[in-house]
Each structure stands twice: as structure tokens, then as C-alpha cells.
Motif scaffolding. Sequence first.
Motif, PDB file in Angstrom:
ATOM      1  N   ASP A  83       0.851  -1.178   0.000  1.00 42.78           N
ATOM      2  CA  ASP A  83       0.000   0.000   0.000  1.00 42.78           C
ATOM      3  C   ASP A  83       0.892   1.235   0.000  1.00 42.78           C
ATOM      4  N   VAL A  84       0.252   2.416  -0.008  1.00 41.72           N
ATOM      5  CA  VAL A  84       1.000   3.658  -0.066  1.00 41.72           C
ATOM      6  C   VAL A  84       1.916   3.817   1.136  1.00 41.72           C
ATOM      7  N   ARG A  85       1.439   3.421   2.322  1.00 39.77           N
ATOM      8  CA  ARG A  85       2.274   3.578   3.523  1.00 39.77           C
ATOM      9  C   ARG A  85       3.561   2.774   3.423  1.00 39.77           C
ATOM     10  N   SER A  86       3.510   1.625   2.774  1.00 43.23           N
ATOM     11  CA  SER A  86       4.726   0.828   2.597  1.00 43.23           C
ATOM     12  C   SER A  86       5.768   1.595   1.796  1.00 43.23           C
ATOM     13  N   LEU A  87       5.326   2.407   0.848  1.00 44.93           N
ATOM     14  CA  LEU A  87       6.251   3.205   0.055  1.00 44.93           C
ATOM     15  C   LEU A  87       6.881   4.322   0.882  1.00 44.93           C
ATOM     16  N   LEU A  88       6.162   4.816   1.871  1.00 51.44           N
ATOM     17  CA  LEU A  88       6.636   5.956   2.648  1.00 51.44           C
ATOM     18  C   LEU A  88       7.657   5.575   3.722  1.00 51.44           C
ATOM     19  N   GLU A  89       7.775   4.294   4.017  1.00 49.75           N
ATOM     20  CA  GLU A  89       8.603   3.873   5.146  1.00 49.75           C
ATOM     21  C   GLU A  89      10.090   4.167   4.964  1.00 49.75           C
ATOM     22  N   SER A  90      10.532   4.370   3.717  1.00 45.89           N
ATOM     23  CA  SER A  90      11.962   4.604   3.487  1.00 45.89           C
ATOM     24  C   SER A  90      12.296   6.087   3.334  1.00 45.89           C
ATOM     25  N   VAL A  91      11.354   6.978   3.584  1.00 49.07           N
ATOM     26  CA  VAL A  91      11.591   8.413   3.432  1.00 49.07           C
ATOM     27  C   VAL A  91      12.130   8.995   4.731  1.00 49.07           C
ATOM     28  N   GLU A  92      13.203   9.763   4.646  1.00 48.44           N
ATOM     29  CA  GLU A  92      13.755  10.360   5.863  1.00 48.44           C
ATOM     30  C   GLU A  92      12.760  11.339   6.464  1.00 48.44           C
ATOM     31  N   GLY A  93      12.777  11.437   7.795  1.00 47.26           N
ATOM     32  CA  GLY A  93      11.875  12.343   8.487  1.00 47.26           C
ATOM     33  C   GLY A  93      10.508  11.766   8.770  1.00 47.26           C
ATOM     34  N   LEU A  94      10.186  10.591   8.199  1.00 51.49           N
ATOM     35  CA  LEU A  94       8.887   9.970   8.416  1.00 51.49           C
ATOM     36  C   LEU A  94       9.002   8.803   9.382  1.00 51.49           C
ATOM     37  N   THR A  95       8.090   8.753  10.343  1.00 57.73           N
ATOM     38  CA  THR A  95       7.984   7.630  11.266  1.00 57.73           C
ATOM     39  C   THR A  95       6.527   7.172  11.261  1.00 57.73           C
ATOM     40  N   PHE A  96       6.243   6.095  12.005  1.00 58.68           N
ATOM     41  CA  PHE A  96       4.898   5.540  11.995  1.00 58.68           C
ATOM     42  C   PHE A  96       4.446   5.238  13.420  1.00 58.68           C
ATOM     43  N   ASN A  97       3.240   5.682  13.732  1.00 57.69           N
ATOM     44  CA  ASN A  97       2.592   5.277  14.974  1.00 57.69           C
ATOM     45  C   ASN A  97       1.880   3.965  14.694  1.00 57.69           C
ATOM     46  N   ARG A  98       2.346   2.895  15.303  1.00 58.29           N
ATOM     47  CA  ARG A  98       1.840   1.555  14.994  1.00 58.29           C
ATOM     48  C   ARG A  98       0.953   0.992  16.108  1.00 58.29           C
ATOM     49  N   ALA A  99       0.496   1.856  17.010  1.00 62.82           N
ATOM     50  CA  ALA A  99      -0.346   1.382  18.106  1.00 62.82           C
ATOM     51  C   ALA A  99      -1.577   0.669  17.563  1.00 62.82           C
ATOM     52  N   GLY A 100      -1.872  -0.486  18.143  1.00 58.90           N
ATOM     53  CA  GLY A 100      -3.030  -1.242  17.682  1.00 58.90           C
ATOM     54  C   GLY A 100      -2.862  -1.821  16.307  1.00 58.90           C
ATOM     55  N   ASN A 101      -1.609  -1.886  15.830  1.00 59.72           N
ATOM     56  CA  ASN A 101      -1.281  -2.400  14.497  1.00 59.72           C
ATOM     57  C   ASN A 101      -1.882  -1.583  13.373  1.00 59.72           C
ATOM     58  N   GLN A 102      -2.263  -0.330  13.665  1.00 60.04           N
ATOM     59  CA  GLN A 102      -2.504   0.607  12.591  1.00 60.04           C
ATOM     60  C   GLN A 102      -1.158   1.135  12.136  1.00 60.04           C
ATOM     61  N   SER A 103      -1.145   1.886  11.068  1.00 61.96           N
ATOM     62  CA  SER A 103       0.114   2.410  10.543  1.00 61.96           C
ATOM     63  C   SER A 103      -0.098   3.862  10.150  1.00 61.96           C
ATOM     64  N   ARG A 132     -11.229   7.944  17.302  1.00 62.03           N
ATOM     65  CA  ARG A 132      -9.960   7.499  17.863  1.00 62.03           C
ATOM     66  C   ARG A 132      -8.858   7.386  16.817  1.00 62.03           C
ATOM     67  N   GLY A 133      -9.081   7.913  15.656  1.00 58.47           N
ATOM     68  CA  GLY A 133      -8.045   7.919  14.637  1.00 58.47           C
ATOM     69  C   GLY A 133      -8.106   6.696  13.749  1.00 58.47           C
ATOM     70  N   ASN A 134      -7.563   6.825  12.562  1.00 55.37           N
ATOM     71  CA  ASN A 134      -7.543   5.711  11.630  1.00 55.37           C
ATOM     72  C   ASN A 134      -6.430   5.943  10.633  1.00 55.37           C
ATOM     73  N   ASP A 135      -6.113   4.911   9.866  1.00 47.09           N
ATOM     74  CA  ASP A 135      -5.070   5.031   8.854  1.00 47.09           C
ATOM     75  C   ASP A 135      -5.661   4.955   7.448  1.00 47.09           C
ATOM     76  N   TYR A 136      -6.878   5.437   7.289  1.00 45.46           N
ATOM     77  CA  TYR A 136      -7.563   5.344   6.005  1.00 45.46           C
ATOM     78  C   TYR A 136      -7.090   6.407   5.011  1.00 45.46           C
ATOM     79  N   ASP A 137      -6.807   7.626   5.483  1.00 47.33           N
ATOM     80  CA  ASP A 137      -6.593   8.731   4.560  1.00 47.33           C
ATOM     81  C   ASP A 137      -5.320   8.607   3.735  1.00 47.33           C
TER      82      ASP A 137
END
Length: 678
Positions: A83-103, A132-137
Motif C-alpha cells: 500500500d501507499v504507507r509501505s512506500l513511505l517507510e523509506s523516506v527520511e523524516g517519516l515515522t509511523f505510529n503503529r499502536a493497535g497495528n494501525q500504521s 480514535r483515529g484511523n489510517d484510512y486517509d
Amino acid sequence: MTSRGVEKALKNGLFCKKTQTNALNLLLMSTALTCSTAAVAQENNLLDEVVVTASASEVTYKNAPASISVITAEDLENQGAKDVRSLLESVEGLTFNRAGNQSKVQIRGLNENYTLFLIDGKRVTSAPNAFRGNDYDSGWVPLEAVERIEIVRGPMSSLYGSDAIGGVVNIITKKETEEWHGSLTTEYTLQEDRKSGDYGRTGFNVSGPLLKDKLFMRTYGSWDFRRQDSGSLNPDSPSGGANAGFAKSDNKYIDTTVTWDVNEENSLDFNAGYSKRTHDKTTLDRVSGGITHHGSYEFGETELRAFGDRIENSYGHGNAAGEDMPNTAYNFTGDGKVNFDADLLVPNFLTVGATYQHQSLEDKFVLTGEGGSDSSIWQAAAFIEDRLEITDSFELTLGGRLDKHEKFGWNASPRVYGVYHFTDALTFKGGWSSSFKAPTLLQLSPNWKQVSCGGDCFLEGAEDLNPEVGSSFEVGFKYDQAKWSAGLTGFHNTIKDMIQFPPARTADVAVAQTYSNYVGLTSDGKPIFKFENIEEARTMGIEANLTVRPIDELTVSANYTYLDAKNTSANDAPLAFQPEHSANIKLDYAFNEKLSFALSANYVGEQYTSVPANGDMTYARKVDGYVTADFTGRYDVNENFTLRAGVLNIADNQILKTDWDEFNIDGRRYFISGTTRF
């Protein structure tokens, strides 16, 4: 922009001569960080590429008044992204909040609430539907439709207003073509640990003329899924409760755009789309539509847009009563801008624009106050940006935006940014900007009452909230040569009047009355809490990247991020899910014109997963750092068929969730993908 779009732009003449000179470069883009094959990296000079997110008008990457990264369709084709988030994981300055296995995407230490997501420059938000937030957008566009993704690291409120306090992610889709072309991709990923869920996707993209030289159409569609992890994958939490792994997901998309070239000066885009995304118990149905007018005249260029969506959440904000509590949100935006150049004391490239946004929510389960089951909010803004060519080597960008919000009134967001080229290879960048984030629709709704504390307390909105205000400064350089390039950027952000999310709360009635946001008790004796402006945060750090091309066939790229993210209102306590150190490295090797390989590794340092609101680190929790590595390959069987395959997390460094605030990292898995073009 497609070849047809480039030809039209060149024929009509773009307002900015620099942009016109480089318009053809829109066809292929690659960054030093996320370069594709060595052949592409060699044939295209990133510094001459055109980007559209960092400024109010098209500007070359070299002159972009911001820290920006670009992920291309070629990058997508050369890795096993799901998915798009997988592409973003290698960009500097970007991190991920993975609480509850959301991304959830985070930029420079600020969580996803401060990241603005755009699709072709158009704002998307599903925040009212899922409190409570989501990773849909970050996922309303399937991979098959992505032409490139532009990521601006740092605030852009002067252009985009609220929510862009941390940065902007603009997902740019593929455009129509002059002749009928299409593609079909099928991909499947098999987990070595059979307790983990396999995943896959199938998608298509078709484009061509309906009426020669006048009417064009593009349609894309996709289905992607992930099977649910086994309930026995993770160990039980210390309290004895089960720790769920990744939930089942099922996402379907269909989208169509029709473009009418009315004449050489005017064109219209008509767009309509439907998405249905299901993650665990929550299903969001999104229907979107819009119309855009592009004008290219002797005095400059214009753009007028009206777009919106309806998002239905069949699950709702929660179901303490044991039943679904659906809601529906509506978003509408109308905006316009005009770009033109003027020779004053120095050449000026000016953009003047305005925007209007309206958002509403229908929810009879949480909107239960005197205001009824509907709530809405609007805001309008005017903005201006001026890029001044002080000298051939120095450009200064001045920008400002004035927002009028229905609830809290006026807010100004100025910005100044400079780009100086010491030589053709060495560029210096730096600037300061102010930013803001308006309270959300629900946070401002006095008739909102949301169940929390497992059903033993409630949250409600507050009309007296103030917008969160940020200030950011950055400075850096970029050096680019044919054989190697490097960059280094330092940044410092502060945010005041932060709205704690979620707000402090407890089911203990006696303790609740000591909280500053305590409101009172329900008729059955449960405490009620409201949102309040109490927090302040500071994030600072360094982003570095290096790319080396020792031979034509090989490209080695690496980046590193140092991040110091603190809650300054809680004794400088660290912010959760913000690793101090993270790094990526990737090797791309083109064996020949048909066969290429990539080896990449990602390091995420230790991070806190839970930090008490009062900053008491006695009860804080954190997890160790980890490394994952992937090996992928691509083979062009012929001009119409491409085969991709690879091994992800080749060292099988699987992470299992041991408590509620931790997360899973999939172990070793194998993927295979085929793309047919016609």
C-alpha cells in the motif's frame, strides 16, 4: 502530467518560463533517497524535475521552497509494497505510529493528526467518522493508480491551511493518454509463519481518447486484501487478555476521470470515484466527485475546483451497547488560484488564491446534546505566494494565508523561504514558517458525547478551544553530481496550545474530579471530560541522505534521521512512537535492460509506546529497535509483461505484540507479481 498534457502545456505556454523549460521532465521523477533502477537514475537529473506540492505553482525540485521527497511509479514497480504507507517507510523524516497495528504516518515527530493528505492536490479527511483515529486517509488511492507521491517535510499552512502543521503527503494519480493503453497487475504475498495473514492485490488502469483531441477518459480499479492473523500468533498480555495481530482488511476502489479540452486555453476535468475499505470491524464507504477547470492565457494560468465526498462508517465511533452505531460525514471544498509573472524590481512569480471548506457529520449515537444529531463547521481563506528571482542563483519565496474559521475566527500563517545555488551542484535552503491546526469538528461540538474508559466515562466537545499554533525553522544543503549526491537538513518545530488526544480521563470518580478537564457526572454517575488546550511540544532533528552511483548499473542510496521529540508541558517527556534514530539503505542493480535487482534494509530505533500525560516516566513503556531487509527483482519478459518477485524481511526478524500498546512486524514472506500492459 502525461505526454499529452506536456504537449498541450508547451503549445499554450506556461506562465513560468522556468517551468516550461522543464515541463517534459514531469514524465519521470526520482529522488536521491528513493531512486529506482540505475538506468533511470542516470538518465534523469532530479534537480530539473518539476514538483507541484512545495509551492503554489509548478517549480523545479532544485528550486522547491521546502524539504521535499518524491516517490515514483518506478519506485513502486521495483519493490514489494502492499500500500501507499509501505512506500513511505523509506523516506527520511517519516515515522509511523503503529499502536493497535494501525500504521499512521508521522512527519518530523508530529503524529498523523498534523499530516495533511491530498489526492491530486485535493484534501481528504475521514477524521469525523472515527474519533480514535484511523489510517484510512493515506490509502484512498490504490497502488495501480499512483503516478508519484510528493512528501513535504515541514509545515505548509501558508498554502494549505489547517492540518498541514507537520507536513503534506500529496498522492498524484496517473493521467489520461492520447491513445488507448492499460495495465493489469496481480500480486500475492505468502507468509512463512502461517499464523500470519497472507495478502494480495489485483488492479487495472485504462486510459485513452473518447473523441480525438477533445475528450479523454481514465479509469482505475483495484481490490486488495489481507487475511486476519491467527488469534494464537501473539502471546497474551500481562493482564491475561489476548493480543490481536493484524486484523482482516478488504479494500475496493473504482475511479473515473473524463477530461474535455474545450480549446487551447481551457480544459475541464470531471471525476467520480467509489471506495470501500474494511479494517477489522470498521467499514468506510467513500463516494467522491469533483470538477476542475484549467485555464492557460496570455496573462497567466488559472485553476478552479469544486470537489467533495461522502463517507459512511457502518460501525461508528464505538458500540458499548453491543450494536453498530453508524455515522456519515460530508466534506466539500471550493478553491481557485491564478498564477502570473511580473517584472518589478526583480522577476516575480505570483500566485493569488482563495478556498472555502465545509464539513458536516450526522451521528445520532454520539451527537446527543441540545444541538441534535448533526454538526457542521466551515472555514474560508485567502492566500498569496510570491517567488522572487533575486539573482540567477537566489530565489526568495514569501507566502501568507489568512483563514476565517466559523468557531474561532481569524488566523494568519506567514512563511519565508530562501533557495541559494552556490554552484550548479551545491544548493542551500532554509526558511521559517508559522502554522496552525483547527480543532476538529467533534472537538468543537458541545453536543458531542463519546463513550470511553471501556464504557465507564464519557468525552465531550468544547466550544472554547483555540487552534494549535506552530512555528518551524529549517536549514540545509543539497549536493548533486552525476556520480554521487548528498543532503543534510536540520529542523526545529514548536507547537503551542496542543489539544491532548485523546484527553485525560479516568473511570475513578474521585480521581476524575482532580482533572482540569473534568466536567461532571452523567445521570448514572460516570465522569465526563472535555478537550482542552494544555500541551506544548518541541521536535528537532537532522535528516541526512547520500546516493552513490559507482557504475552505470549500480545505485546505492541511504538516509538517516535523528529525532528529538518532547512534550515540553510534561517535563520534556518523550513523545510516543517517535524513535530517536532511524535509517534506510538501498542497492539497485540493473543487470541488463530487462533484469534488475534491489536490496534494501530499514532500521527503526527504540521508541516509547506509552507515556503518561503528566510525564511520569515510571509508568512509561518502550520497545527495542529492529532491522528488516528485503530483496526484490524485476524481469521484463517483453514490452507487454513484467514479472516481479522477492523475499521480504529476509532475516525473519518478526516482532510479536506482547501488550496493548505494542505492534506486530511481519516475519519472512515471499511475493510474486505480474503486470500485463496493452
